[in-house]
Write a protein that holds these residues in place. Structure first.
Motif, PDB file in Angstrom:
ATOM      1  N   LEU A  52       0.833  -1.208   0.000  1.00  0.00           N
ATOM      2  CA  LEU A  52       0.000   0.000   0.000  1.00  0.00           C
ATOM      3  C   LEU A  52       0.865   1.254   0.000  1.00  0.00           C
ATOM      4  CD1 LEU A  52      -2.876  -0.943   2.450  1.00  0.00           C
ATOM      5  CD2 LEU A  52      -3.086  -0.460   0.001  1.00  0.00           C
ATOM      6  N   ALA A  53       1.915   1.254   0.792  1.00  0.00           N
ATOM      7  CA  ALA A  53       2.813   2.418   0.830  1.00  0.00           C
ATOM      8  C   ALA A  53       3.435   2.655  -0.546  1.00  0.00           C
ATOM      9  CB  ALA A  53       3.895   2.216   1.888  1.00  0.00           C
ATOM     10  N   ALA A  54       3.881   1.589  -1.186  1.00  0.00           N
ATOM     11  CA  ALA A  54       4.477   1.718  -2.517  1.00  0.00           C
ATOM     12  C   ALA A  54       3.440   2.204  -3.531  1.00  0.00           C
ATOM     13  CB  ALA A  54       5.069   0.379  -2.957  1.00  0.00           C
ATOM     14  N   CYS A  55       2.241   1.684  -3.454  1.00  0.00           N
ATOM     15  CA  CYS A  55       1.164   2.094  -4.357  1.00  0.00           C
ATOM     16  C   CYS A  55       0.847   3.580  -4.180  1.00  0.00           C
ATOM     17  CB  CYS A  55      -0.083   1.245  -4.092  1.00  0.00           C
ATOM     18  SG  CYS A  55      -1.515   1.685  -5.091  1.00  0.00           S
ATOM     19  N   VAL A  56       0.748   4.025  -2.946  1.00  0.00           N
ATOM     20  CA  VAL A  56       0.456   5.433  -2.666  1.00  0.00           C
ATOM     21  C   VAL A  56       1.574   6.312  -3.212  1.00  0.00           C
ATOM     22  CG1 VAL A  56       0.261   7.152  -0.806  1.00  0.00           C
ATOM     23  CG2 VAL A  56      -1.055   5.019  -0.686  1.00  0.00           C
ATOM     24  N   GLU A  57       2.801   5.943  -2.962  1.00  0.00           N
ATOM     25  CA  GLU A  57       3.926   6.745  -3.459  1.00  0.00           C
ATOM     26  C   GLU A  57       3.950   6.803  -4.977  1.00  0.00           C
ATOM     27  OE1 GLU A  57       5.748   8.755  -1.620  1.00  0.00           O
ATOM     28  OE2 GLU A  57       4.557   8.036   0.070  1.00  0.00           O
ATOM     29  N   ARG A  58       3.653   5.678  -5.625  1.00  0.00           N
ATOM     30  CA  ARG A  58       3.592   5.649  -7.098  1.00  0.00           C
ATOM     31  C   ARG A  58       2.513   6.590  -7.613  1.00  0.00           C
ATOM     32  NH1 ARG A  58       4.031   0.281  -6.696  1.00  0.00           N
ATOM     33  NH2 ARG A  58       1.812  -0.044  -6.980  1.00  0.00           N
ATOM     34  N   ARG A  59       1.342   6.521  -6.996  1.00  0.00           N
ATOM     35  CA  ARG A  59       0.229   7.361  -7.443  1.00  0.00           C
ATOM     36  C   ARG A  59       0.533   8.843  -7.221  1.00  0.00           C
ATOM     37  NH1 ARG A  59      -4.027   5.074  -9.328  1.00  0.00           N
ATOM     38  NH2 ARG A  59      -4.299   2.841  -9.051  1.00  0.00           N
ATOM     39  N   LEU A  60       1.154   9.165  -6.092  1.00  0.00           N
ATOM     40  CA  LEU A  60       1.505  10.560  -5.828  1.00  0.00           C
ATOM     41  C   LEU A  60       2.547  11.055  -6.825  1.00  0.00           C
ATOM     42  CD1 LEU A  60       1.608  10.609  -1.926  1.00  0.00           C
ATOM     43  CD2 LEU A  60      -0.149  11.583  -3.428  1.00  0.00           C
ATOM     44  N   ALA A  61       3.512  10.196  -7.131  1.00  0.00           N
ATOM     45  CA  ALA A  61       4.543  10.579  -8.102  1.00  0.00           C
ATOM     46  C   ALA A  61       3.943  10.785  -9.480  1.00  0.00           C
ATOM     47  CB  ALA A  61       5.641   9.520  -8.146  1.00  0.00           C
ATOM     48  N   LEU A  62       3.015   9.917  -9.863  1.00  0.00           N
ATOM     49  CA  LEU A  62       2.357  10.069 -11.159  1.00  0.00           C
ATOM     50  C   LEU A  62       1.525  11.344 -11.207  1.00  0.00           C
ATOM     51  CD1 LEU A  62       1.147   6.422 -11.889  1.00  0.00           C
ATOM     52  CD2 LEU A  62       2.822   7.736 -13.195  1.00  0.00           C
ATOM     53  N   ALA A  63       0.817  11.630 -10.121  1.00  0.00           N
ATOM     54  CA  ALA A  63      -0.004  12.838 -10.071  1.00  0.00           C
ATOM     55  C   ALA A  63       0.868  14.079 -10.107  1.00  0.00           C
ATOM     56  CB  ALA A  63      -0.870  12.827  -8.801  1.00  0.00           C
ATOM     57  N   GLU A  64       1.992  14.029  -9.410  1.00  0.00           N
ATOM     58  CA  GLU A  64       2.902  15.160  -9.381  1.00  0.00           C
ATOM     59  C   GLU A  64       3.520  15.388 -10.753  1.00  0.00           C
ATOM     60  OE1 GLU A  64       6.977  15.766  -7.172  1.00  0.00           O
ATOM     61  OE2 GLU A  64       5.299  15.685  -5.741  1.00  0.00           O
ATOM     62  N   GLY A  65       3.914  14.308 -11.411  1.00  0.00           N
ATOM     63  CA  GLY A  65       4.490  14.413 -12.750  1.00  0.00           C
ATOM     64  C   GLY A  65       3.481  14.879 -13.778  1.00  0.00           C
ATOM     65  N   GLY A  66       2.236  14.472 -13.580  1.00  0.00           N
ATOM     66  CA  GLY A  66       1.188  14.837 -14.529  1.00  0.00           C
ATOM     67  C   GLY A  66       0.709  16.261 -14.384  1.00  0.00           C
ATOM     68  N   SER A  67       0.974  16.870 -13.211  1.00  0.00           N
ATOM     69  CA  SER A  67       0.472  18.223 -12.994  1.00  0.00           C
ATOM     70  C   SER A  67       1.463  19.284 -13.430  1.00  0.00           C
ATOM     71  CB  SER A  67       0.123  18.419 -11.509  1.00  0.00           C
ATOM     72  OG  SER A  67       1.288  18.343 -10.714  1.00  0.00           O
ATOM     73  N   ARG A  68       2.638  18.861 -13.877  1.00  0.00           N
ATOM     74  CA  ARG A  68       3.649  19.844 -14.300  1.00  0.00           C
ATOM     75  C   ARG A  68       3.509  20.196 -15.746  1.00  0.00           C
ATOM     76  NH1 ARG A  68       9.037  17.775 -11.131  1.00  0.00           N
ATOM     77  NH2 ARG A  68       8.195  18.166  -9.108  1.00  0.00           N
TER      78      ARG A  68
END
Length: 75
Positions: free
Chosen positions: A59-75
């Motif tokens: 779950l921790a890895a999944c959350v970090e992946r999703r946050l990284a994807l969201a952060e990358g997608g918002s730039r």
């Protein structure tokens, strides 16, 4: 950022199997002890603890992946 983390956790939890969600619910939201839950499932407490450890890590890895994807997608 906390709201984003909670949203990511909800998505990751929803991606789990019903059995895995039930284990997490029993452990963190239920009134039943882990020993009682293990007995009901005919599994060892140690085995459930290992499964819980793996689930938390996944779950921790999944959350970090999703946050990284969201952060990358918002730039």
């Amino acid at each position: 950022r906390t709201d984003e983390r909670m949203d990511a956790l909800r998505v990751c939890l929803n991606d789990l199997s019903a059995e895995r969600r039930a284990l997490l619910t029993a452990r963190y939201a239920g009134d039943e002890t882990l020993a009682d839950y293990a007995e009901r499932l005919k599994r060892s407490v140690g085995g459930l603890r290992v499964t819980l450890h793996r689930l938390r890590a996944a779950l921790a890895a999944c959350v970090e992946r999703r946050l990284a994807l969201a952060e990358g997608g918002s730039r």
